[in-house]
Design a protein around this motif. Structure first.
Motif, mmCIF file in Angstrom:
data_model
loop_
_atom_site.group_PDB
_atom_site.id
_atom_site.type_symbol
_atom_site.label_atom_id
_atom_site.label_comp_id
_atom_site.label_asym_id
_atom_site.label_seq_id
_atom_site.Cartn_x
_atom_site.Cartn_y
_atom_site.Cartn_z
ATOM 1 N N LEU A 166 78.768 13.481 69.131
ATOM 2 C CA LEU A 166 78.904 13.598 70.999
ATOM 3 C C LEU A 166 78.017 12.842 71.664
ATOM 4 C CD1 LEU A 166 79.537 17.297 71.576
ATOM 5 C CD2 LEU A 166 80.972 15.558 72.040
ATOM 6 N N ASP A 167 76.670 12.511 71.000
ATOM 7 C CA ASP A 167 75.975 11.567 71.477
ATOM 8 C C ASP A 167 76.519 9.956 71.918
ATOM 9 O OD1 ASP A 167 73.341 12.769 71.759
ATOM 10 O OD2 ASP A 167 73.874 13.470 69.574
ATOM 11 N N ALA A 169 79.409 10.537 74.288
ATOM 12 C CA ALA A 169 79.093 10.659 75.604
ATOM 13 C C ALA A 169 78.514 9.361 76.213
ATOM 14 C CB ALA A 169 77.688 11.816 75.769
ATOM 15 N N VAL A 170 77.928 8.553 75.581
ATOM 16 C CA VAL A 170 77.372 7.407 76.149
ATOM 17 C C VAL A 170 78.727 6.392 76.152
ATOM 18 C CG1 VAL A 170 76.052 5.174 75.498
ATOM 19 C CG2 VAL A 170 75.267 7.439 75.154
ATOM 20 N N ARG A 186 77.006 -2.354 73.419
ATOM 21 C CA ARG A 186 75.435 -2.358 73.185
ATOM 22 C C ARG A 186 75.272 -0.998 73.559
ATOM 23 N NH1 ARG A 186 71.954 -4.472 77.836
ATOM 24 N NH2 ARG A 186 73.117 -2.551 78.845
ATOM 25 N N ASP A 187 75.685 -0.416 74.340
ATOM 26 C CA ASP A 187 75.022 0.929 74.880
ATOM 27 C C ASP A 187 75.373 2.016 73.619
ATOM 28 O OD1 ASP A 187 73.896 0.170 77.193
ATOM 29 O OD2 ASP A 187 75.399 1.237 78.651
ATOM 30 N N LYS A 208 73.109 1.159 70.684
ATOM 31 C CA LYS A 208 71.764 1.426 71.053
ATOM 32 C C LYS A 208 71.616 3.056 70.807
ATOM 33 C CE LYS A 208 67.544 0.918 73.027
ATOM 34 N NZ LYS A 208 66.527 1.987 72.686
ATOM 35 N N ALA A 209 72.652 3.881 71.500
ATOM 36 C CA ALA A 209 72.643 5.373 71.293
ATOM 37 C C ALA A 209 72.457 5.726 69.691
ATOM 38 C CB ALA A 209 73.826 5.743 72.136
ATOM 39 N N ASP A 254 68.986 5.004 68.475
ATOM 40 C CA ASP A 254 68.073 5.880 69.257
ATOM 41 C C ASP A 254 68.108 7.109 68.475
ATOM 42 O OD1 ASP A 254 67.125 3.905 70.776
ATOM 43 O OD2 ASP A 254 67.839 4.731 72.841
ATOM 44 N N LYS A 255 69.432 7.881 68.264
ATOM 45 C CA LYS A 255 69.516 9.102 67.862
ATOM 46 C C LYS A 255 69.214 8.793 66.268
ATOM 47 C CE LYS A 255 72.829 12.555 66.535
ATOM 48 N NZ LYS A 255 74.047 12.977 66.715
ATOM 49 N N ALA A 283 66.502 7.158 65.142
ATOM 50 C CA ALA A 283 65.270 7.064 65.104
ATOM 51 C C ALA A 283 64.472 8.552 65.615
ATOM 52 C CB ALA A 283 64.718 6.075 66.047
ATOM 53 N N ARG A 284 65.414 9.103 66.322
ATOM 54 C CA ARG A 284 64.975 10.554 66.760
ATOM 55 C C ARG A 284 65.012 11.571 65.700
ATOM 56 N NH1 ARG A 284 68.500 10.860 71.541
ATOM 57 N NH2 ARG A 284 69.974 11.792 70.147
#
Lengths: 371, 184, 631, 363
Positions: free
Chosen positions: C261-262, C265-266, C594-595, C598-599, C602-603, C605-606
């Motif tokens: 979903l991340d 959503a992006v 790209r977005d 990146k998402a 980022d996830k 890394a999170r």
């Protein structure tokens, strides 16, 4: 015949009477039809007598009052004080009639201000069965009253016409177990269905536990039951409790609070807005609703209980805020521009999200970021 | 000869003292009773629990001691009452028919001028009336509503308490206002 | 007296004893009378019950009237994303059913008016059931009743005697209201008569709610439960009095999607207000992480019975919002096809790393001039520069050397020209032209000039965004193509296709694609610091060259922008394809990709960061929350 | 012999009521067998009814004391005949109940044994002349009745044997049997129930099962009950009309002119018709009971009450069966069901009642 004349005459007549009525009952049950004509006759005959009695009662009452006072005046002051006595009498009569006058006045006032076309009616009789809540009115089909019409007072909803006879109409009160109406709460716009309970309080069904509702909140007719016009006061929520899946709500009907004498039958209903919650609860006896200030905020169209989307919607909203927090427009970016960081916390209260037109409006305030 | 027939025979003799009412009385009273039931509770809601039509049926049946007239009287009152309810016609009719019949039959066997007897009989018939109506509604109309014994007993008591003075008043009213004559 | 005595004596009977009183049993005879009365009341009550109490003629059917059998509708399984977050939920609602046994046709008008139903539709609906189903089976005539409508039903059912109306509790589909992943999820609806005649839905009955599209349809059997039944005793006012028996419903199974979903959503946000599609998948196993198609719609409108007006609006929309562009848009891939041509060239040996051409803005083949997108030309370009700069002339030459059938062979090897086999219905196959195709379809021979267009991803070549993602993903992995799928444990997953391609060729192409983003290429907008993003832009021309020259190109014929990007360079974990229709320039699709990438990182890394660290930083431990939810 | 004063003294209400019921029965037989193999049944039934009236007339002429006096003889005769039936009787539907007569006619002996049992019980109890019944007498009388009961059960014909018990029951009740004995019977019944259960034939057990749960086997034994209930339910308030009952006419209903005649009647005449027919039966019973109350002596009272109890029992069981409130026992509906033996025996019993009535004018 010896059999029927002598020893078993009593039993035979009893059997005949019972079986005859049994067949009558059978006919009604079987065909699901009322023996309409007989009932019309009986009801008409009785209610005519009843209204005649009521009128006679009123006349006798006033005659009695006049007479007593007149005699008293003559005995005391003879002619000299006649004028004074008349005035006294007048004052007394007015005072005595004040209650009725107030009521009648309120009714007239309400009737004139109400958008719906109504007809005033007096209640001339109650049903004979203790567990049903039925009354009779002194207006009927001749005055344009028809089955299913709403019956109200300035205080609120009273009931619904169940059967209209030529000169009278049978009204099911909202406390009758067979009564139901769509209602909406004033403050939180919670929708539900009001049902009679057979007792003084009515139930409101179909309100989910998650929905907000205050004790003491007013309920109004919602109008979408296609029976009553929108915006009639119904009553105050006395009990609001969490139930199994739906809330248990009991409402004390405002229409019955001050006793019933005169009512209005709604001939042509017109929907009215539900008054705003900020106004004082409608003390409608002498203060009918000011028509100008009836602005309302309507509940979001098509709002559904517990229908505020799923996790996915919350997540989407969250990412939208992340983007806004960084001034990032998704899917755009000049060569070499700084990419968005999706690991920052979104602002909790975004500054009025400028929603692109492609997305439908988020539903209600329940969409909270996932934290 | 046994006790039963003794009672029966004694009753037959007593039956001769039954009152015969004028037709007008028989028509006016049920209507008045039903009208009372319709009109008065508007002003005093608690009067609604008073089953005046039933009391009238019981009174006239006890007084007349004539089962046929009593049951017809009961049937008429009951049907009138039915007409004003939203039940099918006949529910109260049947119940009150039976009440009328039994009250008349009982009236033959007891001293119906005794207040205590009146009290007991009214109480019994009230309960009988409520119970039978419930049974009929359940059996014939398929209405599965509950029956509160306590409430019925209490209301029966109330009605009986009202009935005794009421019957007394009616006694005087009937004997003064209408010409009472002996049966047979 | 006397004759009797004599008679008795004649008969040798003893004289009647004095105590022979026939009345001695009078009380008992009276008792017998009461017994008789009771017996007849008993018999009469039996007839009453059968003949009067039962409004219907058939006693068993009549029993059903008093003991009503109400269906308990089985809730469909929920649909959750790869971390268990709910995408599709159920919410409780009331449905109105109509018992046809008790139906009075004259009531229908009132029912239709009171519940805002179309009268003719209602009548047709009942008639449809009348033909096919036994009479005791109720018809659902309205779902998701509002409290007002419930009040209407309650008021009419009791007072005016509408015995045909019955309310049942139902679990209704709750979709994301934003239309998120609407095309992937699909929607449910009542099974149509036509569908009942198909093999897929033959086992359902009219009135059943089935998946109509998307996942809902593909996994309908898993999601759908088995309805139960509740037998209740109802009184003559239609009120329930007692539950006689229950057969519980078997709820449908929950469905675990591969969707994240991340990322979804992006991707959704990135496509907002645009037309096109985004597909993100993990090339290592074929799991689809995001799939977006725009414009979208609110599937909740379908969750009830869709109004014909809404339906018409959706189907008549020229933008065709119901189309899942990620798997159904068949469009020319433009330059994003070039890596495939490059692979074909390298594998067949028609080109190698030394092969270079001079681009001066165009070239002439078979008497026709084909221009390069760069007016001034790229100068001398080899394979690396040809991909980085997306030089058309280079690929004209490569394609010309290869010939159409070699290009087609490698395109088909990569998965173009046939459905990828994703677990979604109605996937489009795309088209890879070849001489055989031309002959079969047009009964005509292939002209070599047509090859030139195909070699830059134009001409008759069409692909879907999903095909492109799968194809490039497999190529980037060195020739292993996994079947894309949406569900964690699909019913059956074919084994991955592998092709024996020279790994050095693949590396060569991937390096060039890295250059597209990171070495001054056309994909600079997809650049991300710290992440080795590889990608390729594509601009697919829709209008004819003449129209472009005349400058009168309507918006709907503006060039489509494509971009695919994957990362990291070695063993890519994620490939994202964006199709941005009518965006004019291919690079415009790059930020979308790209977005999403990146998402993803980022996830990642999170999730790898210790949650304590995040919460100590003062920011809400959103990452931890996600990690927790993902468990 | 001609001891009655005139035709006027006959019990005319009784006669009229029974003839009215017979007419309803004939109408129903006509309708139920309309266009079937039994289409002439209504005709035959008319003949039987006329014969029955003849029997009634004869029975009213003979002083019942004369019959009572010969009761032991009748009793022995009937026992012998029942045994003969068991040996040489015609087997129909799996049971031997009939003695073949000339011209294809058959006589069902057990029907007439009812009459004998009424007489035997009346005679026995009259001779006691006490207010209370002693245990010794109880046993004796019980034994007397149980012999034919056992014989008829052997046929097997559970229904008819039960009617004998009904006569015994009412006789004991009227004779003033102490409540202790009734209690004893109940206890005995509970104890003997398992035993009786083992004696019952399988089909009889099945009938009891299906009485409790008709839908147990709708194609098998429960079929009759279900079809009967459907037929009755189809009648509604006013009925489907003569020869219009779909259940009856379409042969869903088993034997609609004999055992299930009231079911067919209910379908074609509806609740109103049922009320009428049951009302006639009720009045008939009340009339018989009245005759019992005015009987000149105990014997007459016993006879009348025996007849009343028998008829009540038969009506109750047959009609109860039709509405599914009684098990299927194969008891015909007196006066309505098609069948000569049944009609003759019922009219003979009514004749006895009439006889008792006429005797009251004697002194």
């Amino acid at each position: 015949m010896e059999l029927l004349t002598n020893r078993y005459r009593n039993l035979s007549v009893l059997a005949l009477a019972v079986v005859g009525q049994l067949l009558l009952l059978g006919y009604q049950v079987r065909s699901r039809q009322d023996v309409r004509l007989v009932r019309v006759w009986a009801v008409t005959a009785l209610t005519e007598t009843s209204s005649a009695l009521a009128a006679a009662g009123g006349a006798v009452g006033s005659l009695y009052r006049n007479y007593v006072w007149l005699v008293g005046v003559r005995q005391e002051n003879e002619r000299l004080s006649k004028e004074l006595a008349d005035l006294k009498l007048e004052a007394q009569r007015l005072r005595a009639d004040l209650g009725t006058a107030d009521r009648a006045q309120a009714l007239t006032l309400f009737q004139s201000r109400s958008a719906s076309r109504t007809i005033a009616a007096r209640i001339i009789g109650a049903g004979t069965v203790t567990d049903s809540r039925v009354v009779f009115l002194d207006v009927g089909a001749n005055q344009g009253v028809a089955d299913g019409m709403g019956v109200i007072t300035p205080d609120g909803l009273v009931g619904r016409v169940r059967a209209a006879y030529p000169t009278t109409a049978q009204v099911v009160l909202l406390t009758d177990p067979s009564f139901a109406a769509g209602v909406i709460s004033q403050k939180h716009h919670v929708q539900g269905a009001l049902k009679g309970n057979g007792s003084a309080l009515c139930r409101v069904d179909y309100v989910h536990n998650e929905e907000k509702l205050d004790q003491g909140e007013w309920f109004f007719t919602s109008g979408d039951d296609r029976l009553f016009p929108r915006g009639l006061p119904v009553g105050v929520a006395e009990v609001v409790q969490k139930g199994k899946a739906l809330k248990d709500i009991l409402v004390s009907p405002s229409g019955l609070r001050n006793g019933l004498e005169e009512v209005l039958v709604v001939l042509e209903p017109v929907h009215q807005p539900v008054p705003d919650a900020k106004e004082p609860p409608p003390e409608l006896r002498l203060l009918p609703l000011p028509p100008d200030e009836m602005t309302v905020k309507e509940p979001p169209a098509g709002s559904r209980p517990a229908g505020a989307g799923t996790d996915a919607d919350g997540l989407l909203e969250r990412y939208r805020r992340i983007g806004e927090a960084q001034g990032h427009v998704y899917g755009q970016g000049a060569p070499g521009s700084r990419p968005p960081d999706f690991n920052i916390a979104p602002a909790n209260s975004p500054a009025t999200p400028a929603k692109p037109p492609a997305t439908p409006p988020a539903n209600g305030p329940d969409v909270t970021p996932l934290q | 000869m046994n006790q039963y027939s003794d009672l029966l025979r004694a009753g037959e003799q007593r039956a001769r003292s039954g009152l015969r009412f004028q037709i007008a009385t028989l028509i006016v009273f049920p209507i008045a009773a039903v009208l009372f039931q319709v009109y008065v509770p508007l002003a005093f809601p608690y009067v609604g629990y008073l089953e005046l039509p039933l009391l009238a049926t019981v009174y006239f049946a006890l007084k007349q001691r004539e089962p046929i007239q009593s049951l017809l009287y009961g049937a008429g009152t009951g049907l009138l009452e039915d007409a004003l309810s939203h039940h099918p016609l006949g529910m109260f009719g049947i119940v009150k028919t039976l009440v009328g019949y039994f009250a008349a039959s009982v009236g033959v066997r007891f001293d119906v001028d005794n207040p205590l007897v009146r009290f007991t009989l009214t109480f019994f018939f009230y309960f009988f009336h409520q119970f039978l109506h419930w049974v009929l509604a359940r059996a014939l109309l398929g209405e599965l509503r509950g029956f509160s014994v306590q409430q019925s007993l209490f209301l029966g008591l109330m009605n009986s308490i009202v009935a005794v003075p009421l019957f007394h008043v009616l006694d005087r009213l009937v004997s003064r206002g209408y010409k009472a004559s002996l049966l047979r | 007296m006397l004759p009797v005595e004599r008679e008795r004596e004649d008969l040798n009977l003893k004289p009647r004893p004095p105590q022979d009183d026939p009345r001695f049993a009078a009380g008992r005879i009276a008792f017998f009378q009461y017994i008789t009365v009771a017996a007849f009341v008993f018999l009469l009550s039996g007839f009453w019950e059968l003949q009067i109490g039962n409004p219907e003629f058939y006693s068993e059917r009549a029993e059903r009237n008093r003991i009503k059998a109400l269906p308990i509708l089985a809730p469909r399984g929920k649909i959750v994303d790869r971390d268990g977050r709910i995408v599709v939920d159920n919410h409780s609602s009331y449905s109105l059913i109509l018992s046809r046994e008790n139906l009075k046709p004259e009531h229908l008008k009132t029912i239709a008016d009171g519940l805002n139903l179309d009268y003719d539709e209602l009548v047709n609906r009942i008639r449809r059931f009348e033909r096919t189903r036994p009479k005791y089976e109720p018809v659902i005539i309205k779902e998701e009743l509002t409290p007002g409508e419930l009040a209407f039903v309650d008021a009419y059912r009791s007072v005016d005697g509408f015995p045909e109306l019955e309310l049942i509790h139902a679990q209704k589909r709750q979709y994301p209201t934003s239309g998120l992943a609407a095309h992937v999820i699909g929607y449910v609806g009542e099974v149509s008569e036509a569908e009942l005649n198909t093999l897929e839905f033959a086992r359902y009955r009219p009135g059943d709610v089935i998946g109509k599209s998307g996942i809902e349809r593909y996994y309908n059997n898993r999601l759908m439960g088995v309805d139960g039944q509740r037998r209740v005793l109802v009184d003559n006012l239609g009120r329930e009095r007692q539950v006689m028996g229950m057969e519980d419903a078997t709820p449908g199974q929950d469905l675990h999607l591969t969707l994240d979903l991340d990322l979804q959503a992006v991707a959704e946000l990135a496509m907002e207000g645009r037309q096109g599609a985004v597909v993100a998948l993990d090339p290592r196993n074929g799991e689809v992480l995001a799939m977006v198609s725009r414009p979208s719609y609110n599937p909740n409108k379908f969750a009830g019975r869709i109004r014909s007006r809404d339906w018409k609006e959706l189907t008549d929309d020229p933008q065709r919002p119901l189309l899942n562009r990620a798997i159904q848009a068949q469009l020319a891939p433009g330059s994003t096809f070039k890596p495939i041509v490059a692979l074909a060239g390298l594998e067949t040996g028609e080109i190698d790393s030394d092969f270079s051409v001079y681009c001066n803005g165009g070239a002439t083949f078979y008497g026709r001039f084909f221009k390069c997108h760069a007016r001034g030309g790229h100068g001398r370009v080899d394979l690396y520069r040809g991909l980085v700069q997306s030089c058309d002339v280079y690929f004209y030459n490569a394609g010309n050397r290869l010939g159409i059938d070699k290009i087609a062979e490698y395109a088909e090897m990569a998965g173009f020209g046939k459905p990828t086999g994703i677990d979604l219905p109605h996937e489009a196959s795309g088209l890879v032209p070849s001489t055989r195709w031309k002959l079969r379809t047009y009964r005509d021979k292939w002209y070599a000039g047509e090859t030139i267009s195909v070699s830059i991803g134009q001409g008759a070549l069409t692909v879907t965004p999903l095909q492109l993602a799968a194809a490039i993903g497999g190529l980037a992995l060195g020739g292993v193509w996994h079947t894309p799928h949406m569900v964690k444990n699909p019913d059956s997953l074919p084994p991955p296709r592998t092709a024996h391609i020279d790994l050095s060729h693949a590396i060569q192409i991937v390096n060039a694609l890295y250059g597209v983003v990171n070495d001054g290429g056309t994909g600079i907008r997809a650049w991300l610091p710290g992440i080795e993003v590889c990608g390729k832009t594509g601009t697919a021309q829709l209008a004819s060259n003449e129209a472009i020259r005349s400058g009168k190109v309507p918006d709907t014929l503006k060039d489509n922008a494509w971009f695919f990007g994957f990362a990291p360079r070695q063993d890519p974990e994620l490939i994202v394809v964006a199709l941005f229709e009518h965006a004019e320039h291919g690079p415009n699709a790059a930020p979308i990709v790209r977005d999403v990438i990146k998402a993803y990182f980022d996830k990642k890394a999170r999730q790898s960061a210790p949650p304590v660290l995040l919460s100590s930083s003062g920011a809400p431990a959103s990452g931890a929350a996600y990690a927790r939810r993902g468990e | 012999m001609a001891r009655y004063r005139s035709v006027r003294d006959l019990d005319w209400p009784l006669l009229l009521l029974s003839v009215a019921i017979c007419l309803l029965g004939i109408l129903q037989i006509f309708s139920a067998t309309y266009e079937t193999d039994f289409a002439d049944a209504w005709w035959k039934q008319i003949v039987w009814v006329v014969l029955g009236l003849l029997v009634l007339w004869v029975m009213s002429l003979v002083d019942y004391h004369y019959l009572l006096d010969r009761a032991p003889l009748f009793y022995l005769l009937s026992i012998v005949t029942l045994v003969v039936v068991l040996v040489i009787g015609t087997k129909v539907f799996g049971s031997r109940r009939w003695i073949p007569l000339f011209g294809g006619l058959r006589l069902q002996v057990s029907e007439f044994v009812k009459l004998v049992i009424i007489l035997v019980a009346a005679r026995y109890l009259t001779e006691l002349r006490t207010e209370r019944l002693e245990a010794r007498d109880l046993l004796k009388l019980g034994a007397l009745v149980l012999v034919p009961v056992a014989l008829v059960m052997k046929q097997p014909d559970l229904g008819t044997s039960l009617t004998y018990l009904a006569i015994l029951g009412i006789a004991l009740f009227l004779a003033g049997l102490s409540w202790r004995y009734w209690l004893g019977f109940c206890v005995l019944a509970v104890v003997l129930f398992p035993l009786g259960w083992s004696i019952l034939k399988d089909y009889q057990k099945e009938r009891l099962f299906t009485f409790v749960n008709p839908s147990r086997d709708p194609r098998g034994a429960g079929y009759q009950v279900i079809q009967s209930k459907i037929a009755v339910g189809a009648g509604g308030l006013r009925g489907q009309g003569v020869t219009r009952g779909s259940q009856t006419q379409l042969r869903f209903l088993p034997v609609p002119h004999t055992d299930f005649i009231f079911s067919a009647f209910g379908e074609e005449h509806g609740f109103i018709g049922v009320v009428l027919a049951l009302g006639l039966y009720f009045l008939l019973l009340m009339q018989i009971v009245q005759n019992a109350q005015t009987a000149p002596d105990r014997a007459g009272m016993y006879v009348c009450m025996g007849v009343a109890a028998l008829l009540l029992f038969q009506v109750l069981v047959n009609v109860g069966m039709v509405v599914g409130r009684m098990p299927i026992t194969g008891i015909p509906l007196p006066l309505m069901s098609y069948g000569g033996s049944n009609a003759l025996s019922v009219f003979a019993m009514l004749g006895l009642v009439n006889n008792v009535r006429l005797q009251r004018f004697v002194n």
